[in-house]
Design an enzyme around this catalytic site. Structure first.
Site, PDB file in Angstrom:
ATOM      1  N   ASP A   3      39.086  -0.182 -34.534  1.00 43.35           N
ATOM      2  CA  ASP A   3      37.766  -0.505 -34.022  1.00 43.35           C
ATOM      3  C   ASP A   3      37.268   0.722 -33.263  1.00 43.35           C
ATOM      4  O   ASP A   3      38.000   1.276 -32.452  1.00 43.35           O
ATOM      5  CB  ASP A   3      37.889  -1.702 -33.061  1.00 43.35           C
ATOM      6  CG  ASP A   3      36.754  -2.680 -33.206  1.00 43.35           C
ATOM      7  OD1 ASP A   3      35.601  -2.243 -33.039  1.00 43.35           O
ATOM      8  OD2 ASP A   3      37.009  -3.865 -33.470  1.00 43.35           O
ATOM      9  N   ASP A  30      31.697  -0.788 -33.940  1.00 45.87           N
ATOM     10  CA  ASP A  30      31.114  -1.853 -33.142  1.00 45.87           C
ATOM     11  C   ASP A  30      29.598  -1.653 -33.010  1.00 45.87           C
ATOM     12  O   ASP A  30      29.144  -0.537 -32.763  1.00 45.87           O
ATOM     13  CB  ASP A  30      31.780  -1.801 -31.755  1.00 45.87           C
ATOM     14  CG  ASP A  30      31.505  -3.021 -30.917  1.00 45.87           C
ATOM     15  OD1 ASP A  30      31.900  -4.119 -31.331  1.00 45.87           O
ATOM     16  OD2 ASP A  30      30.907  -2.878 -29.822  1.00 45.87           O
ATOM     17  N   GLU A  47      29.429  -2.865 -38.027  1.00 52.50           N
ATOM     18  CA  GLU A  47      29.096  -4.230 -37.596  1.00 52.50           C
ATOM     19  C   GLU A  47      27.582  -4.296 -37.427  1.00 52.50           C
ATOM     20  O   GLU A  47      27.015  -3.591 -36.586  1.00 52.50           O
ATOM     21  CB  GLU A  47      29.769  -4.569 -36.259  1.00 52.50           C
ATOM     22  CG  GLU A  47      29.502  -6.025 -35.860  1.00 52.50           C
ATOM     23  CD  GLU A  47      29.587  -6.309 -34.369  1.00 52.50           C
ATOM     24  OE1 GLU A  47      29.732  -7.484 -33.992  1.00 52.50           O
ATOM     25  OE2 GLU A  47      29.487  -5.366 -33.553  1.00 52.50           O
ATOM     26  N   HIS A  81      35.970 -12.682 -34.348  1.00 55.21           N
ATOM     27  CA  HIS A  81      36.273 -13.065 -32.963  1.00 55.21           C
ATOM     28  C   HIS A  81      35.044 -13.414 -32.143  1.00 55.21           C
ATOM     29  O   HIS A  81      35.172 -13.756 -30.975  1.00 55.21           O
ATOM     30  CB  HIS A  81      37.054 -11.925 -32.301  1.00 55.21           C
ATOM     31  CG  HIS A  81      36.234 -10.660 -32.217  1.00 55.21           C
ATOM     32  ND1 HIS A  81      35.833  -9.961 -33.334  1.00 55.21           N
ATOM     33  CD2 HIS A  81      35.717 -10.001 -31.163  1.00 55.21           C
ATOM     34  CE1 HIS A  81      35.107  -8.922 -32.959  1.00 55.21           C
ATOM     35  NE2 HIS A  81      35.021  -8.927 -31.646  1.00 55.21           N
ATOM     36  N   ASP A  82      33.864 -13.280 -32.734  1.00 53.17           N
ATOM     37  CA  ASP A  82      32.636 -13.599 -32.003  1.00 53.17           C
ATOM     38  C   ASP A  82      31.995 -14.909 -32.458  1.00 53.17           C
ATOM     39  O   ASP A  82      31.025 -15.363 -31.847  1.00 53.17           O
ATOM     40  CB  ASP A  82      31.600 -12.480 -32.202  1.00 53.17           C
ATOM     41  CG  ASP A  82      32.056 -11.157 -31.608  1.00 53.17           C
ATOM     42  OD1 ASP A  82      32.699 -11.181 -30.539  1.00 53.17           O
ATOM     43  OD2 ASP A  82      31.763 -10.103 -32.215  1.00 53.17           O
TER      44      ASP A  82
HETATM   45  C1  GLC Z   1      30.665  -6.567 -30.793  1.00 48.68           C
HETATM   46  C2  GLC Z   1      32.036  -7.157 -30.635  1.00 48.68           C
HETATM   47  C3  GLC Z   1      32.011  -8.126 -29.498  1.00 48.68           C
HETATM   48  C4  GLC Z   1      31.652  -7.386 -28.240  1.00 48.68           C
HETATM   49  C5  GLC Z   1      30.340  -6.633 -28.420  1.00 48.68           C
HETATM   50  C6  GLC Z   1      30.165  -5.618 -27.345  1.00 48.68           C
HETATM   51  O1  GLC Z   1      29.735  -7.490 -31.182  1.00 48.68           O
HETATM   52  O2  GLC Z   1      32.440  -7.734 -31.844  1.00 48.68           O
HETATM   53  O3  GLC Z   1      33.228  -8.798 -29.344  1.00 48.68           O
HETATM   54  O4  GLC Z   1      31.545  -8.267 -27.166  1.00 48.68           O
HETATM   55  O5  GLC Z   1      30.306  -5.913 -29.619  1.00 48.68           O
HETATM   56  O6  GLC Z   1      31.059  -4.551 -27.522  1.00 48.68           O
END
Ligand code: GLC
Length: 531
Positions: free
Chosen positions: A103, A205, A268, A329-330
């Protein structure tokens, strides 16, 4: 003639598996997962048949956002292990023929990162401009109306130096200023550090957040906003994200990566399909895979799913490789979103559609969201946005029916699901009708059939709640029929259907199919290798 299977890249043929390191396996016995724990479970991942492991952040972090707030981009968080552990993990993953994806969190650091400490120390510190500092609005309030994804204004007042800094997420996660060439250089060096070690790629991210409007214009109000929804929805984020300059940054990332050979860059991105696909960029200058979260967001009925798949397929340009994601995970777990039987159909979709599938740990054993009692809440999002905690989908992996589900020898950082004794790897491995057996079989079949790995996608229609499509590669075809409805449905074909049934979700005896039609029970699906 289509390209031969061998001519495709590993990440086009492969399956990605997301590990949330805090919750995968605790080897040290402190209740939180770690790198040694992941190593202990690599044989499982190899058995399951996945090709690449994406591990959520493992870098030093005060854990305000559980690792998405980094204080050292080239270190390892002691809770997870040491750099030696990391090197061992990478070595073992490669030895088992898999890939490791890290990541990368370039949008923001922790407020405790030395860069930010320097930046906030004074207005003329050389690192001041590494972050986004602005004077107050004339009324003394925040410079503009940009909201934090985690609730409230995206601007935090700094008393000491009399300016605001911008944070798209927590105030403990200040955004870096990607217009500053030194920031770019520092982050590209971070990428090289890991690439030199041999990692196979990055999941970047919130990549669509990296660039912000240089005039810091107010976002326009969202006419569809409903009171009570998260603050971030109050405005259309026209100026705070998805800005044109982001594509140059990504092109720069590709320039860093490409000399290293077949490495993978994933972004992402939560945007509608039309915007999402722009992140493939110009030839060789975008991310390889802009994560496609549409299956998480779609209304779960055959019509919407069929329309979505066709819209997505139709939006891709030549050279754009598709991908599908069912959970992360979100987001609420797929089983909790749509129920157990539909989750099985979702697994069939994920592993038979065209494009790289990404699985979320535990979905393959049918883990569901776990209710977290108030005293055990961990996710900071619950504090800033009550009701939006992501803890329920981050609970420990269920390995066996032993104490603490074989995850740890002590009470884990988040509670275990109360049905872990029935739903766990060990038990499900032995059970023919389990979710795990279905995933295992789907992966096996995908690997055996080039048509499923790289074949064209040919929609054959939607008859009621029954969705039918074909995958074809150099004359070899696989037919997939999924009945999302509760009633039996029949697919009437124009040509004779002849082939071998490779998978039937309900577990009906597999075998030969020779017919003009296929009849599928409610909430069942079949995968057929056509003659
Ligand atoms: C992304 C991650 C998430 C995090 C956010 C801020 O969306 O997947 O878990 O809280 O970024 O870094």
């Amino acid at each position: 003639m289509q390209k031969e299977l061998e001519e495709y890249r590993w990440w086009q043929k492969g399956i990605i598996y997301q590990v949330y390191p805090r919750s995968f396996k605790d080897a040290s016995g402190d209740g939180t997962g770690d790198l040694q724990g992941i190593m202990q479970k690599l044989d499982y991942l190899a058995w399951l048949g996945v090709d690449a492991v994406w591990v959520s952040p493992i870098y030093p972090s005060p854990m305000d956002d559980f690792g998405y707030d980094i204080t050292d981009y080239t270190g390892i968080e002691p809770l997870f292990g040491s750099m030696q552990d990391f090197d061992e993990l990478l070595h073992l993953i490669h030895q088992k023929g898999m890939k490791l994806i890290l990541d990368l969190v370039p949008n923001h650091t922790s407020y405790l990162h030395p860069w930010f400490k320097e930046s906030r120390s004074s207005r003329d510190n050389p690192r001041r401009d590494w972050y986004i500092w602005r004077d107050p609005a004339p009324d003394g309030g925040p410079p503009n109306n940009w909201q934090s994804v985690f609730g409230g204004s995206g601007w935090e007042w700094d008393e000491e130096t009399g300016q605001y800094y911008y944070h798209a997420f927590l105030k403990e996660q200040p955004d870096l200023n990607w217009r500053n060439p030194d920031v770019k250089k520092a982050m590209f060096d971070v990428m090289r550090f890991w690439l030199e070690k041999g990692v196979d790629g990055f999941r970047v991210d919130v990549i669509w957040h990296l660039m912000k409007d240089h005039l810091f214009r107010d976002n326009p109000p969202n006419p569809d906003y409903i009171e009570g929804e998260p603050d971030i929805k109050r405005y259309l984020n026209a100026y705070s994200e998805d800005q044109p300059g982001v594509h140059d940054i990504i092109a720069g990332m590709r320039k860093v990566m490409d000399p290293y050979g077949e490495r993978l860059l994933i972004g992402e991105i939560y945007l509608p399909i039309g915007r999402l696909v722009t992140y493939y960029g110009k030839e060789g200058a975008g991310v390889h895979l802009p994560f496609n979260f549409q299956l998480i967001q779609v209304a779960w009925d055959a019509e919407s799913i069929y329309a979505l798949v066709n819209e997505y397929e139709g939006s891709l340009l030549p050279g754009n490789w598709p991908n599908w994601v069912l959970g992360n995970h979100d987001k609420d777990r797929v089983l909790s979103r749509i129920g157990e039987q539909q989750a099985r159909l979702a697994a069939v979709l994920l592993l038979t559609l065209r494009g790289t599938p990404t699985m979320y740990y535990g979905d393959e054993i049918g883990m569901h969201d776990v209710h977290i009692p108030p005293e055990r809440i961990q996710d900071p999002k619950e504090l800033t946005m009550p009701g939006y905690s992501r803890d329920p989908q981050r609970t420990p992996m269920q390995w066996s029916n032993a104490a603490y589900a074989g995850f740890s020898e002590t009470e884990p950082w988040l509670p275990l699901a109360d049905d872990y004794q029935a739903r766990n790897v060990e038990t499900e491995k032995e059970a023919a009708g389990s979710m795990l057996s279905l995933y295992k079989r789907l992966i096996e079949v995908r690997k055996q059939e080039p048509a499923l790995q790289v074949g064209d996608f040919i929609p054959l229609g939607l008859q009621g709640q029954l969705m039918v499509f074909k995958r074809i590669h150099n004359g070899a075809g696989v037919l997939v029929a999924i009945n999302f409805g509760k009633e039996k449905a029949v697919y009437q074909s124009e040509t004779k259907l002849q082939g071998e049934i490779l998978i039937s979700v309900s577990g009906k005896p597999e075998g030969r199919l020779v017919a003009d039609s296929i009849s599928i029970e409610g909430e069942d699906a079949v995968v057929v290798r056509l003659d």
